[in-house]
Design a protein around this motif. Structure first.
Motif, PDB file in Angstrom:
ATOM      1  N   ARG A  38      -1.347   9.130  -6.986  1.00 38.92           N
ATOM      2  CA  ARG A  38      -2.292   8.010  -7.102  1.00 38.92           C
ATOM      3  C   ARG A  38      -2.109   7.290  -8.442  1.00 38.92           C
ATOM      4  N   ASN A  42       0.851  -1.182   0.000  1.00 32.92           N
ATOM      5  CA  ASN A  42       0.000   0.000   0.000  1.00 32.92           C
ATOM      6  C   ASN A  42       0.887   1.233   0.000  1.00 32.92           C
ATOM      7  N   TRP A  43       0.418   2.297  -0.636  1.00 39.10           N
ATOM      8  CA  TRP A  43       1.084   3.599  -0.604  1.00 39.10           C
ATOM      9  C   TRP A  43       0.311   4.475   0.374  1.00 39.10           C
ATOM     10  N   SER A 101       0.970   5.230  -8.322  1.00 42.55           N
ATOM     11  CA  SER A 101       0.771   4.017  -7.517  1.00 42.55           C
ATOM     12  C   SER A 101       0.118   2.913  -8.345  1.00 42.55           C
ATOM     13  N   ARG A 102      -0.817   3.289  -9.213  1.00 36.76           N
ATOM     14  CA  ARG A 102      -1.461   2.295 -10.085  1.00 36.76           C
ATOM     15  C   ARG A 102      -0.458   1.741 -11.096  1.00 36.76           C
ATOM     16  N   TYR A 135      -0.011   8.152   1.937  1.00 41.78           N
ATOM     17  CA  TYR A 135       0.354   9.509   1.526  1.00 41.78           C
ATOM     18  C   TYR A 135      -0.099  10.492   2.591  1.00 41.78           C
ATOM     19  N   ASP A 155      -3.167  -0.537  -2.931  1.00 39.92           N
ATOM     20  CA  ASP A 155      -4.047   0.522  -2.440  1.00 39.92           C
ATOM     21  C   ASP A 155      -3.247   1.811  -2.289  1.00 39.92           C
ATOM     22  N   PHE A 156      -3.952   2.941  -2.401  1.00 36.51           N
ATOM     23  CA  PHE A 156      -3.374   4.270  -2.203  1.00 36.51           C
ATOM     24  C   PHE A 156      -4.200   4.952  -1.132  1.00 36.51           C
ATOM     25  N   ARG A 157      -3.575   5.288   0.005  1.00 33.00           N
ATOM     26  CA  ARG A 157      -4.327   5.780   1.156  1.00 33.00           C
ATOM     27  C   ARG A 157      -3.853   7.170   1.560  1.00 33.00           C
ATOM     28  N   ILE A 158      -4.794   8.077   1.671  1.00 28.79           N
ATOM     29  CA  ILE A 158      -4.509   9.450   2.049  1.00 28.79           C
ATOM     30  C   ILE A 158      -4.664   9.604   3.554  1.00 28.79           C
ATOM     31  N   ILE A 197      -1.599  14.859  -5.130  1.00 25.83           N
ATOM     32  CA  ILE A 197      -2.271  13.625  -4.710  1.00 25.83           C
ATOM     33  C   ILE A 197      -2.658  12.765  -5.900  1.00 25.83           C
ATOM     34  N   GLU A 198      -3.297  13.347  -6.882  1.00 24.54           N
ATOM     35  CA  GLU A 198      -3.765  12.553  -8.022  1.00 24.54           C
ATOM     36  C   GLU A 198      -2.604  12.054  -8.876  1.00 24.54           C
TER      37      GLU A 198
END
Length: 371
Positions: free
Chosen positions: A187, A170-171, A190-191, A173, A197-200, A183-184
């Motif tokens: 994200r 998981n990333w 990360s994909r 952030y 998963d990418f978690r803020i 952020i985007e």
């Protein structure tokens, strides 16, 4: 061993067979110098912060085969250090895997070790729920602003080595004013890399009303500013203030221990057993914070080594008066009470209307995460 004083049981924390989750801080060592970390004070390392780690022999002594048979999850996550920094990390994870622990996790900034080490880690963390949580707070031009001394390109090389060897990750952030515009972009990366998963997350450490940010001592403070977004944890506290005085809230709120409900314990790099990392988070803080004062009072009351796994077996510590009754009694007290007063950490993390850790999650996760 029988502990030296009588007590009236209110309710115990957890018995050995009730523990299913272990938060293990394997070391206080780290390659980074993050401004809001308890390892850091000013532009230097915290002068009261010892450097140490738990060896494989320590882990084998602390966590017997019988105890491990109850465990579902062990995660290496530092309050002071990085889980990848210890010399024993791979052997310790391999030990727990050999004892049948179903889920293993590692939290890291990703800037340590070489690619071969990360490929080796992937051969151990091959269970369906195993994860590495990479804390990457921005892109090449911003990650180092908070994760000081962490090389972004090295992080990406290590991430690729681990993921390409079959690991799941998981990333995580952490959002600040300097990286919220990326952020985007992060994200999408990360994909592309293959993260699960990418978690803020939003830090609650800017909330001076609850806990002074360590960055107040930093020359780089002006570069570390809180996010201006609507998910800022300060808004949660502002809402509480509109209802009643915040200090009064923390002193009177109903406390329901989250880690007890999860069947969880925390073991620090110095071999101390605590209910959670929040309880112990200010143990080595150089300033006399309320949380550090709470810890000093506990040690003065029960003895300097009452919760040390180097001096007592895990089952002995769980039967100690503090774990077996006094801790739970404190949840019903106020800060100023003379007999087992409530702990600041318990009020901030497990009060009914506010949790500092829940406030750090983005709104969508905050609504669904069990905390």
């Amino acid at each position: 061993m029988e502990w030296p004083r009588e007590m009236t049981l209110h309710t115990s924390y957890l018995g050995p067979s009730q523990i299913h989750d272990v938060h293990l801080e394997i070391t206080s060592k780290c390659n980074a110098l993050c401004p809001q970390c308890s390892r850091v004070y000013g532009e230097k390392l915290n002068p009261k912060m010892p450097v140490g780690e738990l060896s494989l022999e320590d882990i084998q002594k602390f966590f017997s085969k019988a105890f491990c048979s109850h465990l579902k999850h062990v995660y290496l996550c530092g309050v002071h250090g990085d889980g990848a920094a210890a010399n024993s990390t791979l052997s310790v994870l391999n030990y727990f895997r050999g004892q049948g622990v179903g889920q293993l996790s590692l939290f890291t900034n990703g800037g340590l070790r070489d690619e071969a080490w990360w490929r080796d880690l992937a051969t151990i963390l091959k269970g369906p729920k195993d994860r590495v949580h990479f804390s990457i707070d921005g892109m090449a031009d911003t990650n180092h602003i908070y994760r000081r001394h962490v090389n972004f390109e090295k992080v990406l090389r290590n991430v690729r080595a681990y993921l390409q060897a079959g690991g799941q990750a998981n990333w995580d952030y952490l959002v600040f004013a300097h990286n919220e515009h990326q952020i985007e972009e992060a994200r999408a990366l990360s994909r592309d890399l293959g993260f699960a998963d990418f978690r803020i997350k939003y830090t609650s450490r800017f909330l001076g009303d609850t806990e002074k940010a360590a960055s107040q001592h930093l020359g780089v403070e002006s570069r570390i500013k809180e996010s201006s977004g609507a998910a800022n944890p300060r808004l949660v506290v502002d809402d509480l203030k509109s209802r009643q005085n915040l200090e009064e809230y923390f002193s009177t709120t109903t406390i329901c221990c989250k880690t007890k409900a999860l069947g969880s314990i925390y073991v620090s790099f110095d071999g101390r057993l605590w209910p959670c990392c929040w309880t112990a988070s200010n143990f080595y803080h150089p300033d006399p914070t309320p949380k550090r004062t709470n810890i000093a009072t506990l040690l003065a009351t029960y003895g300097q080594d009452f919760n040390s796994l180097h001096h007592h077996e895990l089952t002995e510590i769980l039967s100690h008066p503090w774990f077996a009754g006094d801790l739970a009694t404190s949840w019903t007290r106020r800060f100023e009470d003379g007999d087992h007063p409530r702990l600041r950490a318990c009020a901030q993390q497990c009060g009914e209307k506010y949790s500092a850790v829940a406030a750090q999650l983005d709104p969508e996760t905050r609504a669904t995460k069990r905390l």
